[in-house]
Structures are given as C-alpha cells and as structure tokens.
Design an enzyme around this catalytic site. Structure first.
Site, mmCIF file in Angstrom:
data_model
loop_
_atom_site.group_PDB
_atom_site.id
_atom_site.type_symbol
_atom_site.label_atom_id
_atom_site.label_comp_id
_atom_site.label_asym_id
_atom_site.label_seq_id
_atom_site.Cartn_x
_atom_site.Cartn_y
_atom_site.Cartn_z
ATOM 1 N N LYS A 1 -6.425 -62.980 -97.418
ATOM 2 C CA LYS A 1 -5.926 -61.784 -98.129
ATOM 3 C C LYS A 1 -6.646 -60.521 -97.621
ATOM 4 O O LYS A 1 -6.243 -59.413 -97.909
ATOM 5 C CB LYS A 1 -6.091 -61.989 -99.619
ATOM 6 C CG LYS A 1 -5.225 -63.114 -100.208
ATOM 7 C CD LYS A 1 -5.569 -63.371 -101.672
ATOM 8 C CE LYS A 1 -4.811 -64.557 -102.251
ATOM 9 N NZ LYS A 1 -3.415 -64.270 -102.617
ATOM 10 N N LYS B 1 4.838 -56.339 -109.122
ATOM 11 C CA LYS B 1 4.441 -55.668 -110.363
ATOM 12 C C LYS B 1 4.087 -54.197 -110.079
ATOM 13 O O LYS B 1 4.468 -53.296 -110.814
ATOM 14 C CB LYS B 1 3.248 -56.413 -110.981
ATOM 15 C CG LYS B 1 3.567 -57.835 -111.406
ATOM 16 C CD LYS B 1 2.346 -58.720 -111.559
ATOM 17 C CE LYS B 1 2.742 -60.185 -111.757
ATOM 18 N NZ LYS B 1 1.582 -61.123 -111.665
ATOM 19 N N HIS C 1 4.102 -73.458 -102.317
ATOM 20 C CA HIS C 1 3.576 -72.105 -102.542
ATOM 21 C C HIS C 1 2.561 -71.663 -101.495
ATOM 22 O O HIS C 1 1.968 -70.585 -101.608
ATOM 23 C CB HIS C 1 2.903 -72.027 -103.910
ATOM 24 C CG HIS C 1 3.818 -72.183 -105.073
ATOM 25 N ND1 HIS C 1 4.417 -71.121 -105.717
ATOM 26 C CD2 HIS C 1 4.250 -73.294 -105.707
ATOM 27 C CE1 HIS C 1 5.159 -71.581 -106.711
ATOM 28 N NE2 HIS C 1 5.084 -72.884 -106.720
ATOM 29 N N THR D 1 2.923 -61.750 -105.749
ATOM 30 C CA THR D 1 3.732 -61.322 -106.903
ATOM 31 C C THR D 1 3.164 -60.027 -107.504
ATOM 32 O O THR D 1 3.887 -59.246 -108.096
ATOM 33 C CB THR D 1 3.756 -62.442 -107.981
ATOM 34 O OG1 THR D 1 2.447 -62.977 -108.121
ATOM 35 C CG2 THR D 1 4.742 -63.522 -107.614
ATOM 36 N N LYS E 1 -6.402 -59.342 -106.536
ATOM 37 C CA LYS E 1 -5.880 -60.687 -106.266
ATOM 38 C C LYS E 1 -7.083 -61.598 -106.021
ATOM 39 O O LYS E 1 -8.199 -61.129 -105.878
ATOM 40 C CB LYS E 1 -4.944 -60.683 -105.038
ATOM 41 C CG LYS E 1 -5.540 -60.010 -103.825
ATOM 42 C CD LYS E 1 -4.493 -59.809 -102.721
ATOM 43 C CE LYS E 1 -3.522 -58.691 -103.031
ATOM 44 N NZ LYS E 1 -2.176 -58.959 -102.500
ATOM 45 N N ARG E 2 -6.872 -62.895 -105.957
ATOM 46 C CA ARG E 2 -7.980 -63.803 -105.672
ATOM 47 C C ARG E 2 -8.630 -63.392 -104.359
ATOM 48 O O ARG E 2 -7.963 -62.917 -103.433
ATOM 49 C CB ARG E 2 -7.467 -65.250 -105.613
ATOM 50 C CG ARG E 2 -7.087 -65.832 -106.955
ATOM 51 C CD ARG E 2 -8.256 -65.955 -107.872
ATOM 52 N NE ARG E 2 -9.274 -66.861 -107.366
ATOM 53 C CZ ARG E 2 -9.432 -68.130 -107.785
ATOM 54 N NH1 ARG E 2 -8.601 -68.640 -108.708
ATOM 55 N NH2 ARG E 2 -10.380 -68.909 -107.307
HETATM 56 C C1 LIG Z 1 -5.423 -77.826 -104.841
HETATM 57 C C2 LIG Z 1 -5.961 -76.463 -104.886
HETATM 58 C C3 LIG Z 1 -4.863 -75.448 -104.945
HETATM 59 C C4 LIG Z 1 -4.606 -74.778 -106.151
HETATM 60 C C5 LIG Z 1 -3.596 -73.826 -106.188
HETATM 61 C C6 LIG Z 1 -2.864 -73.586 -105.049
HETATM 62 C C7 LIG Z 1 -1.751 -72.581 -105.152
HETATM 63 C C8 LIG Z 1 -0.555 -73.016 -104.422
HETATM 64 C C9 LIG Z 1 -2.186 -71.305 -104.622
HETATM 65 C C10 LIG Z 1 -1.301 -70.196 -105.083
HETATM 66 O O1 LIG Z 1 -1.447 -69.708 -106.161
HETATM 67 N N1 LIG Z 1 -0.385 -69.785 -104.191
HETATM 68 C C11 LIG Z 1 0.280 -68.535 -104.433
HETATM 69 O O2 LIG Z 1 1.504 -68.801 -105.116
HETATM 70 C C12 LIG Z 1 2.162 -67.574 -105.446
HETATM 71 C C13 LIG Z 1 3.378 -67.926 -106.299
HETATM 72 O O3 LIG Z 1 4.371 -68.498 -105.510
HETATM 73 C C14 LIG Z 1 2.527 -66.784 -104.197
HETATM 74 O O4 LIG Z 1 3.116 -65.573 -104.574
HETATM 75 C C15 LIG Z 1 1.294 -66.530 -103.347
HETATM 76 O O5 LIG Z 1 1.660 -65.939 -102.119
HETATM 77 C C16 LIG Z 1 0.566 -67.842 -103.089
HETATM 78 O O6 LIG Z 1 -0.673 -67.634 -102.422
HETATM 79 C C17 LIG Z 1 -3.080 -74.232 -103.863
HETATM 80 C C18 LIG Z 1 -4.106 -75.193 -103.816
#
Ligand SMILES: CCc1ccc([C@H](C)CC(=O)N[C@@H]2O[C@H](CO)[C@@H](O)[C@H](O)[C@H]2O)cc1
Length: 831
Positions: free
Chosen positions: A570, A679, A363, A675, A564-565
C-alpha cells in the site's frame, strides 16, 4: 420514500422514546436517570433495540411464510463499527430519538460516542461484508451473514514513543444491546478423533468420532435496511464447552482441569487473528474457520429440513452460500460430510448439490495471503474432511485427465499437478498442502474478483489454469460501499445539501441519481455551500487532532489523507518520502516563496499486523518525521504530518468527510480493489492514485482528468522487478535515503532495514517498486498543489467525484451478485 418512512414510524405502537429510555435505564441498569452520556447511550440503545426486534420478527414471519431462496454470506470477519446511529437512521427514528434525548439534556452525537465499535474484522474484507449486509437488507433480499462472535475484536492500537503497541479489544464488558442470545439454539462442533467405516444394513457408512466437542451458541444481530420494513440478520457463533464445569476434577482438587474444557472451548471464539494478508497458519485459526462453518451449515440444513424434509435436491433452490475469501472454504468438505455421512446421500448427488450451492470471492492476489493448510494439520484436526478432500481431488484430477486427453502425457500430467488441490509445499518438498483457493474454485459454481483489473489478474494469472478449464465460472463484481453509513449518516451536512439540490433524498437508495450534481459542479453558489460543508468537517477533524496530539493544525491547509492497513504494497512509505522531500523544499524557500506554497496537513492512519515488523517500522518513520516537521516553527503551518492511532470504522467516519485529497498509491496490480477510495469519492475528496484496483473504475466514472493518476502499470511490473537492480534512482530519492540513514529523524538503526529494503539491492529488492514510482508521484503531488490553488477548479472536481460515485454503492454490487450468482429475489414484508 421519506414520507412512507414517517408514516411507518408514526403508526408503530411502541412507547414514546423519552419515557422508554429512562424506563430501560431504571429496569435494566438500575439507574434513576441518565447521569452520563454512557447512561443515555444504554437507555437509548435498549429502547431502539425493541423497534429493531419488531422489524426483525415481522420480516422473518414474512420470509417463513414465503419460503424464498436465501443467500448466506459466510465470513470470518464482519467489521460492523457502531450500530446506534445507523440503526436509528435506517429505521427512520432519528427525529423522535433526537427529540427524546434533547429532552433528557443530551445530544445524539455525544450519546453515540459512548458506543464501542464492533471491530470483528481486520480491514477491507471485513468492512465489505458489513456494507453488503446493509445493502442485502435495504434491497429486501432474503439473506443472512454467518460469522464468529469474537470476545476480543481487532486490537486497540496505541502509540508508545511513536511505536505501535497493541491492547486487547474488550468490547463486550457492558453487554451488547444489538445482539440477541438465542437460548437453546446451538450445535455441536467436533474436532480430531477417528473415522471408521461401519455396516448399516447392507450399506457401508462412515462414522467420525471427534475427540473434542464444543457447543456453537447462536447470537443474532438484526440488520435494519434503509427505508424498508426489512430487517435481516447476522448470526454469530460463540464457542461454549459441552460440559459446563468438571465438578469431579474440582472435588479432586484439580481446579485447572475443572476449568480446562471451558478454556479450550472458549479459546475458539476468543480473539480475531489480526492479520490481513499473511495467514498465521496456527491450528486455532483452522479451528475457528471450521467452527463457524460447521455450525452455520448445520443451522441452514436444520431449517431446510423443517420445511422440505430430506428433499436435498431442492437445497440449491432454497439456499446459496458466498465464501468471503478462502477463510470459510472448509465448507466444501463440510457440506459433503453432512449430506453423505449424516444425511446418507450418495457422493455424486451430494457433490452436485454442494457445487451448486457454493460461490467463492477472491480478495487478494498476494501469494502469501493464499491459505494452504498442511495435510497433516488438516488430517489431525479434521480427519474425515481430509478424507473427503482427497476423494474430491481424486475425482477432480481424474476428470481433468479425461478433459485434457488430447494433450501429450507429460504436458497433461504437468497441468493436472498444477491444478491439484493437494500439492507439495514448494518450500519443503516433504510437506503436502491443501490449497484452499483451488478447493474453493473446484467446489463452487462462481468465482469472482472484486474489481475489473483484479478479476482479470485472477483469470489471467493466479487461477488461469482453472479459468481455461471453466471460463464461465469466472466473473467480476466490483466492490461497493453503503451510501447510508459512508455519506448520509457520517456527513449529514453534505447529505442535506445534496438532498436540497436534487429535491429528494432518494439518492440514498439510488446513488445513480447523484450524477445530477454534475450540472451544479461549476456553479459558484453551490460550490460555496459545498466548500463550507467541507471546511466545517475539517474544523471538526482539527479538533480531534488537537485532542490526540495537542497541536492546532492549519484548517486552511489541504487535508491530505492515507488511511488503511499498513502494508508495504500500500506504500505508506512512498507517501512519507514525498513529505520529507516537501519539507526539504520548504526549508530551502525564502519567506516570500513560502507564501506561494500550498499548505498541507498530512494524516496517516492504520494498524500493522502485530507480527509484521516492516509495517511497524513504517509507522515509526511516520511518527519520527512528524515529530521533526510539526515542531519546526518555520514550516509547521505549511506542512504537518500526524499519525492518527487506532484507525477503525468510527475514526474513518470522522476523517473521510473532512478529507480533500486521499491517497491510494499501491503498486499497480497489488490492491484488489480498495473501498476507502469509494468512500472518499462519495464525500467529494479527490484522489491521487496508481492505475490499480477500483481506482481505475473511479477514474472512468469521475473523468480520468479529474484524478491525479501516476505510476507504472500492472503489466510492466514483472519486467521492472527484473531490472530493478539497474534502475537509476532519482537524485532527490538518493538525498532522502541519505537523510534517513544519517539519522535526520533519529532511530537510524531502526530505519536501516526500511532503507535497505528499497535502496540496497544486496539485501532488498524494492519489490513494490517504490523507487520506480517516486519521480512520477512527486510530479502528481505538484499537480495537486497547482489545482488546489484554483479553488473553483478544485471544487468543480470535488463535486464531480460525488456525482460520479453512483456506481460504487454496495447496492449496485449486491444487485449484480443477486442476479448473476445467487439468483435470489427481493421479498419485502408488508409495512
Ligand atoms: C489469512 C490472513 C488473511 C486475512 C485477510 C485477508 C483479506 C483478503 C485481506 C483483505 O482485506 N483484502 C482486501 O479486500 C478488500 C475487499 O474486497 C479489497 O478492497 C482490498 O483491495 C483487499 O486488500 C487475507 C489474508
């Protein structure tokens, strides 16, 4: 269809809701009547719960009989939000419960407001998992989610003098009607300890004796599909101590030790790690990952054995697992341990089964987000798994050696070490790391990215070596969102206009049907109705802004949204810089000129990871700029900026239907998919964005001319970064940088690192090329104003967005996973 739905509900044998709601209040909460919306919520939720469990039981009886192949979605995060509205609508009960509540003097929406969000996730990854569960159930696919029942979810964000502050998310205080505690359904999970080889007859076996054990207690959360009798499941694990209470320690007066086991155990599922891109690297995080993976695999194997005994070669025909990013990757080693150490299979047979059963989704391409666990941490906490990972890596690098035999020795050695699962820490040569992404790729059948451009970057860059070895493993599965929650239920006014226009609500489960709206895009009558719905939603959002900030915003202004975060990639920073420039323009205008300006209400929302300093400075800049422009009598009706605190699923459900322009302006090549963009598109909100993630596919479906695309392309980034030091910044940029540095918005020392990071190449490097995209972004924003002035063109585009959103239903995404990766078939119970 809706008709079948009505029939299905009509025939159901359950008690009339009105009586049932008061009955639940009386016997579960000891309340004679629903005195508050919260009471009404509790009564309604516990009443609906029974209909949900009926559907759950029927579905699982059917699947027990059919014994179909199951998909298990392993995720450390499930960002579910609220359940009442979604459950009532998906079960087709909205009519009878709305009536019942009206008879009790309550409005469904008010009652729904009493529910806490289940915020068991950070952002995109967690919410995607929730949308996927809705689609898996709606498509009648035998599938469960597996995760962690965090006692405290995503922290509550509050603004203190414009700064983010975090508060714990205490969401379980008044119970949770949407979960069923499965008494007695629990598995032991071990940590630490030692590994020994022992003789078992003539066979040598490996015995792991953990030094610490906890119970993983199962909680089921039924997942109702829409307009189908299918209700699937999300099983979440809660950590409990093996020994409830150490009476001996208590009697010895050592009260702390009496409770020690409990605290240590419960800490494992206590709280969600609030980072969405940089791993905390804390041991407790690895403990959480192993905890839910171990319990989930034991659970699946015990159900398999109940039907198929020890014919484990059949397992891949009956179960497959999707690893939601690297967080559950320890599953590769855990499935091997269970098959080899516990079930006694030989290594190769176990490896064949394991690799057939597992699949991995990436992701993010952010290097800092790719998890690498120090070998010493892994070896201490999971000694047997570290051994297994070493054996896997030996087998893998040996196989590689053979596969690359025609290469020259040192080239071969280089390639092999570049693909070794265990490798040196580039920043500290003494430390060896376990690369979880590499382990996931080697241990899986399929590897996919989440949007076309992202899957190409995964293949061509971050996992290119692996792609060259097994290209057939690599796929793309462009993300999607559930049209139930994100259009039909959060925007019922627009939904009924669409249903009325298309003649049925079948689009809710078949969003390709939305494309028929294209024929109405330029129809003034339809546009009028369309605009009326949007305006009503803007009024509702304006009321919320009033409640939060006390200000009345101009609802005839263009509602410009970025939610978004908070993250540098971003580029909320770029958005704020353009608002500063817009403000300065307005200030220079004559009242005459101001009359021609397009008024804007700019809203920004999102949480910063609690340890992410730069992101917190960006939030403060937003609130500081807002404080200045919102109070400026000359311009506040023409431009305002508000930070909406505590952005979560429920807030998104209010903001997105009211949005007219949404921003997805990440540096090209950094946002895997996004995503929220989907929406917004579904709700007829136009997009200003970079050529990145799923923005590209949204533009392809909507018509690229309808999207305000700007900025450098992903394949230019590396070169531009090299040349950034010599990049000639735009004079408007220079002006704004001086303003911020000069204290125009106060707090100038606090903002200095922000300015330096993009404008002072001695200390910063503008890694996300904010300066490079600044001018093009301002041009795109001017184009937005131009189009907004022509409301018939704006509304035509708005309708074209919804019409082009069919592809971005998570039903399409899940159908692709089911056909191309999981090979699971729908199995629908009788109505
Ligand atoms: C280990 C810390 C950590 C926690 C969560 C993440 C996620 C992968 C971050 C995340 O939410 N990525 C997002 O995933 C979405 C669903 O596929 C995408 O639409 C976003 O572009 C992506 O940033 C990475 C690292």
């Amino acid at each position: 269809s809706a008709v079948a739905e009505a029939e299905r509900t009509a025939t159901s044998s359950s008690p009339a809701p009105t009586g049932d709601i008061t009955n639940k209040l009386k016997y579960l909460f000891g309340k004679e009547a629903a005195e508050t919306p919260k009471d009404a919520y509790h009564g309604t939720a516990w009443s609906v719960r029974e209909r949900l469990i009926d559907s759950f039981d029927k579905t699982h009886e059917h699947w027990k009989k059919e014994d179909p192949k199951f998909i298990y979605y392993l995720s450390a995060e499930f960002l579910m939000g609220r359940s009442l509205t979604n459950t009532v609508y998906n079960l087709g009960l909205e009519g009878e419960y709305a009536d019942a509540l009206r008879q009790l003097g309550y409005d469904m929406e008010k009652v729904a407001d009493a529910e806490r969000d289940a915020a068991l996730g950070n952002g995109g990854l967690g919410r995607l998992a929730a949308c996927f569960l809705d689609s898996i159930a709606t498509l009648d696919l035998p599938g469960w989610g597996y995760g962690i029942r965090y006692k405290y979810g995503m922290f509550k964000q509050v603004l203190k003098n414009g700064y983010q502050a975090e508060q714990p998310d205490i969401w379980l205080t008044s119970g949770n009607p949407w979960e069923i505690r499965r008494d007695g359904l629990r598995f032991e999970v071990g940590f630490g300890g030692r590994v020994e080889r022992k003789k078992d007859g003539n066979k040598e076996v490996t015995v792991w004796t953990p030094s610490e054990k906890v119970w993983a207690q199962a909680y089921d959360n039924p997942i109702p599909g829409f307009s189908t009798p299918t209700t699937s499941n999300l099983r979440l694990w809660d950590a409990q101590p093996i020994s409830e209470f150490d009476l001996g320690a208590f009697n010895a007066g050592d009260y702390d030790r009496a409770m020690l086991d409990r605290e240590r155990a419960e800490a494992i599922s206590a709280v969600l790690y609030p980072n969405d891109s940089t791993p905390e690297g804390k041991e407790l995080r690895l403990k959480q990952q192993y905890f839910f993976v171990c319990a989930s695999l034991q659970d699946v194997l015990s159900r398999f054995k109940a039907t198929h005994g020890t014919k484990f070669e059949l397992l891949p025909d009956k179960a497959c697992f999707q690893l939601n990013d690297t967080h559950p990757t320890i599953a590769v080693a855990e499935l091997m341990r269970l098959l080899v150490d516990v079930e006694g299979l030989d290594w190769d047979a176990a490896w064949t089964i394991t690799t057939k059963c597992l699949n991995y989704t990436n992701h993010t391409v952010m290097p800092e987000a790719l998890e690498k666990w120090p070998v010493k941490v892994m070896a201490k906490m999971l000694p047997r798994h570290m051994e297994i990972i070493e054996v896997i890596n030996e087998g893998w690098t040996k196989w590689l050696g053979g596969h690359l035999k025609e290469l020259k020795a040192e080239e071969r050695a280089k390639r092999i070490s570049a693909m070794s699962i265990i490798h040196e820490n580039p920043w500290n040569k003494e430390e060896m790391l376990v690369n979880m992404a590499y382990l996931a790729v080697v241990g899986s059948s399929a590897v996919n990215g989440v949007a076309a451009i992202h899957s190409n970057i995964v293949k061509d860059e971050i996992l290119n070596d692996f792609y060259q070895i097994f290209p057939s493993k690599f796929q793309n599965k462009t993300n999607g969102v559930t049209p139930r929650r994100w259009l039909a239920w959060c925007n019922p006014e627009l939904a009924s206009l669409i249903t009325e226009t298309l003649g049925s609500n079948e689009w809710i489960n078949d969003t390709e049907k939305l494309s028929a709206l294209r024929a109405h895009a330029s129809d003034p009558t339809f546009q009028k109705k369309w605009a009326a719905v949007k305006h009503a939603k803007k009024e509702k959002l304006a009321a919320l802004i009033k409640k939060i900030h006390g200000d009345s915003v101009n609802t005839n202004a263009l509602f410009d949204i970025q939610i978004k975060r908070i993250h540098e990639y971003k580029r909320q920073y770029l958005n704020v810089l353009s608002i500063i420039w817009r403000y300065k323009q307005l200030k220079k205008m004559t009242p005459e000129q101001r009359k021609k300006a397009v008024p804007r209400v700019c809203l920004i929302g999102g949480k910063a990871a609690s340890a992410y300093d730069m992101a917190k400075r960006i939030i403060r800049l937003v609130t500081a700029v807002g404080d200045v422009i919102n109070k400026d009598p000359e311009t506040k009706d023409l431009l305002s900026l508000y930070f909406l605190p505590d952005y979560n699923v429920t807030l998104a459900e209010t903001i997105i239907p009211a949005a007219e322009l949404s921003q997805h302006i990440s540096t090209a090549g950094t946002e895997a998919s996004g995503t929220s963009n989907m929406k917004f598109q579904m709700n007829g909100c136009l997009i200003i964005g970079t050529w990145d993630g799923a923005n590209i596919e949204i533009a392809e479906e909507t018509g690229v001319d309808n999207v305000f695309v700007f900025g450098v392309r992903a394949d230019e980034i590396n070169q531009l970064r090299k040349e950034r030091k010599n990049f000639k910044t735009d004079p408007r940029w220079d002006e704004i940088m001086k303003d911020i540095e000069g204290g125009m918005f106060g707090d100038k020392d606090y903002f200095k690192p922000l300015v330096d990071s993009v404008n002072n190449m001695k200390v910063g490097n503008d890694w996300f090329l904010v300066a490079n995209d600044f001018a093009a972004y301002l041009d795109a924003q001017e184009e937005v104003d131009k189009v907004y002035k022509d409301q018939s063109e704006w509304l035509r585009r708005s309708i074209m967005y919804t019409a082009g959103s069919g592809k971005f239903s998570s039903d399409r995404t899940i159908r692709e996973y089911a056909e191309d990766i999981w090979h699971v078939k729908p199995s629908r119970p009788a109505a």
